[in-house]
Design an enzyme around this catalytic site. Sequence first.
Site, short mmCIF file in Angstrom:
data_model
loop_
_atom_site.label_atom_id
_atom_site.label_comp_id
_atom_site.label_asym_id
_atom_site.label_seq_id
_atom_site.Cartn_x
_atom_site.Cartn_y
_atom_site.Cartn_z
N ASP A 10 -33.67 1.24 -9.40
CA ASP A 10 -32.72 0.18 -9.71
C ASP A 10 -33.32 -0.68 -10.82
O ASP A 10 -34.38 -1.29 -10.63
CB ASP A 10 -32.45 -0.67 -8.46
CG ASP A 10 -31.29 -1.62 -8.63
OD1 ASP A 10 -30.58 -1.51 -9.65
OD2 ASP A 10 -31.09 -2.48 -7.75
N ASP A 105 -27.19 1.41 -14.16
CA ASP A 105 -28.57 0.96 -13.97
C ASP A 105 -29.22 1.39 -12.66
O ASP A 105 -30.28 0.87 -12.30
CB ASP A 105 -28.63 -0.57 -14.08
CG ASP A 105 -27.83 -1.28 -13.00
OD1 ASP A 105 -26.99 -0.62 -12.36
OD2 ASP A 105 -28.05 -2.48 -12.80
N GLU A 106 -28.63 2.35 -11.97
CA GLU A 106 -29.30 2.82 -10.75
C GLU A 106 -28.94 4.28 -10.47
O GLU A 106 -27.87 4.76 -10.86
CB GLU A 106 -28.95 1.94 -9.55
CG GLU A 106 -27.51 2.02 -9.11
CD GLU A 106 -27.27 1.33 -7.76
OE1 GLU A 106 -28.01 1.61 -6.80
OE2 GLU A 106 -26.32 0.53 -7.69
#
Length: 356
Positions: A10, A105-106
Amino acid sequence: MTERRIIHIDMDYFFAQVEMRDNPKLKGKPVIVGGKASSRGVVSTASYEARKYGVHSAMPMSQAHKLCPNGYFVTSNFGAYRETSAQIMSIFRSYTDKVEPMSLDEAYLDITELVRPDLPASKIAQYIRKDILEQTHLTASAGVSYNKFLAKLASGMNKPDGLTVIDYQNVHDILMTLDIGDFPGVGKASKKVMHDNGIFNGRDLYEKTEFELIRLFGKRGRGLYNKARGIDHSEVKSSRVRKSVGTERTFATDVNDDEEILRKVWELSGKTAERLNKLQKSAKTVTVKIKTYQFETLSKQMSLRDSVSSEEDIYNIAYLLYNDLKDPDVPIRLIGVTVGNLEQSTYKNMTIYDFI
């Protein structure tokens, strides 16, 4: 049966981090991404400096301005976020094809097949975070465990720039003391129902029967019952077929010295060759990309009659492409080497262990 090893990565305050990287004057400032303070929009991301004032994602911009009147309000630049996300996902896929992106973003990575006695999952997570930092100048937090639920939980435990492992030795203690609002998937509405029924932490949830939780939450109740016990059988789902392999680097300062740039091209050619070898693939196209100091992106590609996979072959072609692209009067901030049109190699190549 081999025990699964899952990593959840993350990125830390991703949008705000990208803005601070691209505008160093924002570093260390309370950055609030989403739009102008006077806009009717909501906060996309807030830096940790802004969070100290109580600003958080999904908050109305007007409220964020009241809480942090001296904050730096930045309009979202999704082009930059998508480009950086593509770099990060490429790093993930240089380790394994079992990657399940959850957002820009993860992502989850199943690295079960990479783990060995002298290369534990935690070390692989360290390598991945190091690659992200070197290639994007951004920090990421990682969680490592034997299932997706616990890996995601772990990734949020030591933010920012943290690495946490949850295993059989510590899972019970972690879950029993965990605030019910910190369980992944428990939102405000669920949290209120939990509190109304005397569930404030993991131990309270653990002590409820499966029947009680199904009565309160319907089908979700079974999942909550399992989460309280650290159980999650869901797989990392990846449907992506790899079409290219590559890597890129951002220079610490803008560069127009050919010798320095070509040293980096050699390094990137080597990294790309290593990744091809891991996959036992060769390539029939080579692409060089540069980003100028003015953030203009330029690229040039060459298609080949015979496929290539060696560091030397990739570099020789990349050298020609760079010479076609370069302008001696224009410094560059980033250079990348990518190979595509992949096909199976006819000989045995190295594995990941040859170059980690």
